[in-house]
Design a protein around this motif. Sequence first.
Motif, mmCIF file in Angstrom:
data_model
loop_
_atom_site.group_PDB
_atom_site.id
_atom_site.type_symbol
_atom_site.label_atom_id
_atom_site.label_comp_id
_atom_site.label_asym_id
_atom_site.label_seq_id
_atom_site.Cartn_x
_atom_site.Cartn_y
_atom_site.Cartn_z
ATOM 1 N N ALA A 2 0.848 -1.183 0.000
ATOM 2 C CA ALA A 2 0.000 0.000 0.000
ATOM 3 C C ALA A 2 0.885 1.235 0.000
ATOM 4 N N PRO A 3 0.317 2.369 -0.394
ATOM 5 C CA PRO A 3 1.130 3.590 -0.332
ATOM 6 C C PRO A 3 1.344 4.040 1.110
ATOM 7 N N SER A 4 2.511 4.570 1.378
ATOM 8 C CA SER A 4 2.778 5.283 2.622
ATOM 9 C C SER A 4 3.162 6.700 2.262
ATOM 10 N N PHE A 5 2.906 7.606 3.192
ATOM 11 C CA PHE A 5 3.104 9.036 2.908
ATOM 12 C C PHE A 5 4.035 9.648 3.949
ATOM 13 N N ARG A 6 5.068 10.320 3.487
ATOM 14 C CA ARG A 6 5.967 10.991 4.434
ATOM 15 C C ARG A 6 6.313 12.375 3.916
ATOM 16 N N ALA A 7 6.054 13.363 4.759
ATOM 17 C CA ALA A 7 6.241 14.760 4.358
ATOM 18 C C ALA A 7 7.693 15.185 4.522
ATOM 19 N N GLU A 8 8.582 14.367 4.003
ATOM 20 C CA GLU A 8 9.999 14.707 4.084
ATOM 21 C C GLU A 8 10.358 15.605 2.904
ATOM 22 N N LYS A 9 11.106 16.650 3.200
ATOM 23 C CA LYS A 9 11.499 17.535 2.097
ATOM 24 C C LYS A 9 12.739 16.991 1.416
ATOM 25 N N SER A 10 12.882 15.704 1.497
ATOM 26 C CA SER A 10 14.069 15.063 0.935
ATOM 27 C C SER A 10 14.166 15.301 -0.553
ATOM 28 N N ARG A 11 15.336 15.674 -0.990
ATOM 29 C CA ARG A 11 15.573 15.813 -2.411
ATOM 30 C C ARG A 11 16.690 14.857 -2.789
ATOM 31 N N THR A 12 16.383 13.603 -2.829
ATOM 32 C CA THR A 12 17.397 12.612 -3.159
ATOM 33 C C THR A 12 16.817 11.651 -4.182
ATOM 34 N N ARG A 13 17.670 10.827 -4.724
ATOM 35 C CA ARG A 13 17.199 9.899 -5.745
ATOM 36 C C ARG A 13 16.566 8.653 -5.136
#
Length: 442
Positions: A214-225
């Motif tokens: 299932a989808p999980s959601f994380r409000a991380e402002k991560s800018r990585t590959r």
Amino acid sequence: MAKDTWIGDVLAGNYNGEEVELMGWIHRSRGSNKIRFVVLRDSTGYIQCVVKRDAVGDEAFEAMKTALIESSVIICGTVQSTEREHGYEIQASSCEIVGGVNPERPFPITESAMAEADGGETEFLLDNRHLYLRTGRMTTMLKMRSSVFGAIHSYFRDLDFIEYQAPNFVAGAVEGGSTLFEVPYFGRKAYLTQSWQLYGEAAMPALERLYTMAPSFRAEKSRTRRHLTEFWHAEMEMAWASNADIMEHGEGVVRHIARTLLDEREKELVDVGRDLDLVARYADNPYPRMRYDEAVETLQGMGVDVEWGQDLDYSKEKVLTADFDVPHFLTHYPRIAKPFYHRPDPEDPKYVLCHDLLAPEGYGEIIGGGERTWSEKEILERIDEDGTPRDAYEFYIDIRRYGGVPHGGFGLGVDRVVTWLTGANHIRETIPFPRDSRRVTP
RNA sequence: GCCGACAUAGCUUAGUUGGUGGAGCGGUGGACUGUUAAUCCACAGGUCGCAGGUUCAAGUCCUGCUGUCGGCGCCA
């Protein structure tokens, strides 16, 4: 209208010399006033159709001549084997444009747009993702992705795990509160789920062996590959299980995924330039276990500045996994580095019974899991120690109040596994409509 | 939250010490009977991200803003 002939089957030689009706889209088209070469695409492949004015008539020929790339067409003709590029081609006897393309708005994904991107992700291709999906690179990736999803289901179902669904609107966090997406909920606040785990544990005494994707959601402002704000999470939970038992399944499912890809998608792996021997190595070899202490010592031996008690961040994972030729499990992290649901090791409570699975080639963490804190006394201790308010976890504590048992589970980042096994450069290449901190469209 | 880059035609881009913005692809019209990202000829297509500033003159130099990309922390 139903379509019954696929280009892939024609290319496999199943229709040599026969008359067929092909439905698809124009990939490329070129030719003269008397003859046109139309490369037709469907979901299974590409084939060249030879359209001659004499054979199809003036009206159909003119229509085909002016049809732009990505026009949908039906072409009838005879399958002919050829020494040329595709092995087989169609000598058209009739053709018809079903859905045309307006010359004022030609298909925007051109060769130049593709060439520079080279499987990568330019802003333009991300903006036009809905159209980029139908290009070869993307459909190839989506087929491999489908096989990965199928492999995860078959792994667990073959072992009699029950697929079980948790809500996506939740009231509390699994990971740190800062990465929660808040959504208005009839005058109250709700959040998008970060993990199925707490709800999985709730059903553990009922189903004993369960899993989900299932989808999980994380409000991380991560800018990585390797980060998405919405990612596909394969999670499992198992009663009467130790950290080692859970790892067996982590290794089992990942190796099964690699094997399934080789069995079902060899052509696609080759198409994206993946070394099949590498994938075979991941399918056929056991994954070593390494304790956190050992990893820290190894890193210190390599001159990396790391102190005991620190969680190992990506920069350190990368150094550590550089020499790995298969994925490695890292176990027994310091208690202070991990959240409350990880069970302290009874033999040395400085550590918790947990594991991360680190993929080689610099791809990093693909699984996080372990044994859960399962007694009421211990879970209250751990929650307090974390400084987390108990209220939000009443239901979670309740699970321990009625016949708690040793149990555990893991979460696997499906998109990350697809990225790694296909050798993709960026996690965005592996999901149809990637979501990150700066993009929710298209 | 932090650090670093970039922004020129639908796309990919060139543009020198500041001096009237070029090309390839794509599109339109034409030629061509076997092409492989076909080729050849012609045409159309630009508020150089936005707003200020310096200058006789700004795509080019300066400031701010916006957007995008890459990376870090965090994680799957």
